[in-house]
Write an enzyme that holds these catalytic residues in place. Sequence first.
Site, PDB file in Angstrom:
ATOM      1  N   ARG A  25      38.797 -11.310 -16.509  1.00  0.00           N
ATOM      2  CA  ARG A  25      37.997 -10.791 -17.623  1.00  0.00           C
ATOM      3  C   ARG A  25      38.911 -10.221 -18.706  1.00  0.00           C
ATOM      4  NH1 ARG A  25      32.429  -8.640 -14.948  1.00  0.00           N
ATOM      5  NH2 ARG A  25      32.400 -10.117 -13.229  1.00  0.00           N
ATOM      6  N   SER A 141      14.470  -6.139  -1.046  1.00  0.00           N
ATOM      7  CA  SER A 141      15.229  -6.277  -2.292  1.00  0.00           C
ATOM      8  C   SER A 141      15.244  -7.725  -2.755  1.00  0.00           C
ATOM      9  CB  SER A 141      16.665  -5.788  -2.066  1.00  0.00           C
ATOM     10  OG  SER A 141      17.464  -5.991  -3.203  1.00  0.00           O
ATOM     11  N   LYS A 252      20.807   0.009 -23.722  1.00  0.00           N
ATOM     12  CA  LYS A 252      20.544  -1.359 -24.193  1.00  0.00           C
ATOM     13  C   LYS A 252      19.658  -1.300 -25.434  1.00  0.00           C
ATOM     14  CE  LYS A 252      21.547  -3.615 -19.806  1.00  0.00           C
ATOM     15  NZ  LYS A 252      22.257  -2.488 -19.187  1.00  0.00           N
ATOM     16  N   THR A 282      28.866  15.267 -14.749  1.00  0.00           N
ATOM     17  CA  THR A 282      28.672  15.999 -15.999  1.00  0.00           C
ATOM     18  C   THR A 282      27.480  15.425 -16.762  1.00  0.00           C
ATOM     19  OG1 THR A 282      31.026  16.487 -16.159  1.00  0.00           O
ATOM     20  CG2 THR A 282      29.753  16.632 -18.192  1.00  0.00           C
TER      21      THR A 282
END
Length: 410
Positions: A25, A141, A252, A282
């Site tokens: 990648r 699933s 998105k 955090t």
Amino acid sequence: MQTRFSYTDHFDDVIKTIKQDGRYRYFANLERHVGQFPKATLRAKNGTSRTVTIWCSNDYLGMGQNPVVMNAMKAAIDTCGAGAGGTRNISGTTRYIVDLEASLADLHNKQAALVFSSGYTSNEGALSTLAKLLPDCVMFSDALNHASMIAGIRAGQCEKHVFRHNDLEHLESLLQSVAIERPKIIAFESVYSMEGDIAPIREIVELAERYNAMTYLDEVHAVGLYGPRGGGIAEREGLMDRITILEGTLGKAYGVMGGFITGDANIIDAIRSHASGFIFTTALPPAIAAGGLASVEYLKTSQIERARVHKNAALMKARLKTLGLPFMEGPSHIVPVVVGEAHCCRAVTDTLLDRYDIYVQPINFPTVPVGTERLRMTPSAVHSEADIDHLIHALNELWNHHALEKTSAA
């Protein structure tokens, strides 16, 4: 003398194998142009730069450059500064996150919402926690569920069954194999981002009700884009009240970052109280939460951006079909164009960038199965018809150049 293990050689071999398989990648160094997105500056390693058009962004509606969102973020920075200062439990719960969670609960008509740092952590945290809290839980699933869902289910260490993608008969047969009194969760997505198809949500909900199962619906590629207020496919189909937990993202269509879940207050509170990925992370900075809130509220009423993205997706599919360029014909806004071989897929995307100033990332294994490598195209609300025409022209030239298979032109 005993040979010592070479860590350097080992990891060199790991990377070499990935490159040989065509799966390495490369990250594009991009600087988006406010007011001109999907245009961006591509900065090369040799110091040169040029303007390109992005065709693989998840900022589907262009909300990352919407003035309402940007102004809300700037105001939060000026008011509160940069960071949240801690986890949600230790000083990190700002009024922006509280208001955002209230807005998200309202979006899905649920009692409560919980904001995470990303869609990945919301899936992983929620599913793993549910699996551990429910006694003798069984998870069902979909075979094409996102990696974050798979990771959450695996971390939950409960019994699991994987049903064939969108296969209702297979799902029902698996449900029938488990005692009705055992707690069950059916985990699935609405829009599957690598195929562009949509789950049969109503039918899955009916199976869940018949076999006494909870439903966990990932709407990350649908929130903001579908439904009269952007609540997703479940809102569009009038099914939100029949889904136990709705999960989504702010990274998105909403144009910022963060993930969330919504559902009954006691379920959300139980996850809030047990999910390590939530407790020990955090909190989102005030500016991010403020931008997310502004974006969610804006898209509850504005239909302009949704109409544009669906119009552009339909136009792009029609152009591809006319030229016989192979794409996966799903009903969503996502348009996967199939190449079918990793090295060729990389060659096509490299040429698109080098010759046509079009940036799209190749999608290879393990994201998709070997032999189904593709370009995942995402026509957005801010692409023009000229952008679409330029892309289609370039794809057609490259398909001819590489002698790639076409379908029968319309």
